[in-house]
Design a protein around this motif. Structure first.
Motif, mmCIF file in Angstrom:
data_model
loop_
_atom_site.group_PDB
_atom_site.id
_atom_site.type_symbol
_atom_site.label_atom_id
_atom_site.label_comp_id
_atom_site.label_asym_id
_atom_site.label_seq_id
_atom_site.Cartn_x
_atom_site.Cartn_y
_atom_site.Cartn_z
ATOM 1 N N THR A 1 -9.674 7.672 -1.613
ATOM 2 C CA THR A 1 -10.750 7.432 -2.474
ATOM 3 C C THR A 1 -11.514 6.024 -2.747
ATOM 4 O OG1 THR A 1 -9.155 8.791 -4.125
ATOM 5 C CG2 THR A 1 -10.806 7.450 -5.269
ATOM 6 N N ALA A 2 -11.053 4.968 -2.551
ATOM 7 C CA ALA A 2 -11.938 3.874 -2.290
ATOM 8 C C ALA A 2 -12.985 3.952 -1.080
ATOM 9 C CB ALA A 2 -10.844 2.701 -1.880
ATOM 10 N N ALA A 3 -12.601 4.594 0.071
ATOM 11 C CA ALA A 3 -13.213 4.698 1.136
ATOM 12 C C ALA A 3 -14.610 5.580 0.652
ATOM 13 C CB ALA A 3 -12.803 5.182 2.278
ATOM 14 N N ILE A 4 -14.356 6.846 -0.039
ATOM 15 C CA ILE A 4 -15.425 7.735 -0.421
ATOM 16 C C ILE A 4 -16.368 7.168 -1.478
ATOM 17 C CG2 ILE A 4 -15.696 9.802 -1.928
ATOM 18 C CD1 ILE A 4 -13.401 10.657 -0.562
ATOM 19 N N ILE A 5 -15.641 6.096 -2.125
ATOM 20 C CA ILE A 5 -16.375 5.411 -3.279
ATOM 21 C C ILE A 5 -17.505 4.511 -2.429
ATOM 22 C CG2 ILE A 5 -16.500 3.690 -5.040
ATOM 23 C CD1 ILE A 5 -14.074 5.223 -6.087
ATOM 24 N N MET B 1 5.541 7.111 -2.590
ATOM 25 C CA MET B 1 4.544 5.953 -2.816
ATOM 26 C C MET B 1 3.583 5.661 -1.873
ATOM 27 S SD MET B 1 4.656 3.138 -4.389
ATOM 28 C CE MET B 1 3.863 1.349 -4.333
ATOM 29 N N TRP B 2 3.914 5.987 -0.647
ATOM 30 C CA TRP B 2 2.958 5.819 0.456
ATOM 31 C C TRP B 2 1.674 7.188 0.123
ATOM 32 C CZ3 TRP B 2 2.538 1.752 3.153
ATOM 33 C CH2 TRP B 2 3.661 0.923 3.242
ATOM 34 N N SER B 3 1.938 8.303 -0.248
ATOM 35 C CA SER B 3 1.084 9.158 -0.577
ATOM 36 C C SER B 3 0.014 8.879 -1.478
ATOM 37 C CB SER B 3 1.623 10.304 -0.791
ATOM 38 O OG SER B 3 2.150 10.474 -2.111
ATOM 39 N N ILE B 4 0.627 8.030 -2.498
ATOM 40 C CA ILE B 4 -0.466 7.480 -3.575
ATOM 41 C C ILE B 4 -1.379 6.271 -3.063
ATOM 42 C CG2 ILE B 4 -0.394 6.289 -5.826
ATOM 43 C CD1 ILE B 4 2.169 7.686 -6.470
ATOM 44 N N ILE B 5 -0.731 5.373 -2.249
ATOM 45 C CA ILE B 5 -1.475 4.516 -1.656
ATOM 46 C C ILE B 5 -2.688 5.182 -0.575
ATOM 47 C CG2 ILE B 5 -1.464 2.708 0.208
ATOM 48 C CD1 ILE B 5 1.463 1.994 -1.084
ATOM 49 N N GLY B 6 -2.219 6.251 0.064
ATOM 50 C CA GLY B 6 -3.232 6.996 0.907
ATOM 51 C C GLY B 6 -4.040 7.421 0.083
ATOM 52 N N ILE B 7 -3.795 8.150 -0.999
ATOM 53 C CA ILE B 7 -4.976 8.802 -1.838
ATOM 54 C C ILE B 7 -5.795 7.556 -2.463
ATOM 55 C CG2 ILE B 7 -5.079 9.938 -4.029
ATOM 56 C CD1 ILE B 7 -2.593 11.209 -3.591
#
Length: 77
Positions: free
Chosen positions: A11-15, A1-7
């Motif tokens: 991704t949001a930061a890159i965008i 679960m935490w890995s998905i939130i981290g991903i």
């Protein structure tokens, strides 16, 4: 679960970092390609973190180019 939130956070930061640059330059094609690649990458990362078996890209490349290589090899025999 935490890995998905981290991903998703990464991704949001890159965008958030890239989209304003693309808007400033009015690069619509680059934005579309960026969007497609970021969605594919994020999807692959999330599926990988869920331990879903993903196909190896080399398998598809071999399926396309092996017959071509065989034809070329046979033509030089």
């Amino acid at each position: 679960m935490w890995s998905i939130i981290g991903i998703l956070i990464v991704t949001a930061a890159i965008i958030a970092y890239e989209i304003p640059k693309l808007i400033k330059r009015r690069s619509i094609r680059d934005g579309v390609v960026f969007g497609i690649l970021i969605v594919m990458g994020c999807t692959a990362a999330v599926l990988g973190s869920l331990h879903v078996d993903l196909p190896n890209p080399i398998t598809g490349i071999n399926a396309v180019f092996k017959p071509l290589g065989s034809m070329i090899y046979e033509s030089f025999k």
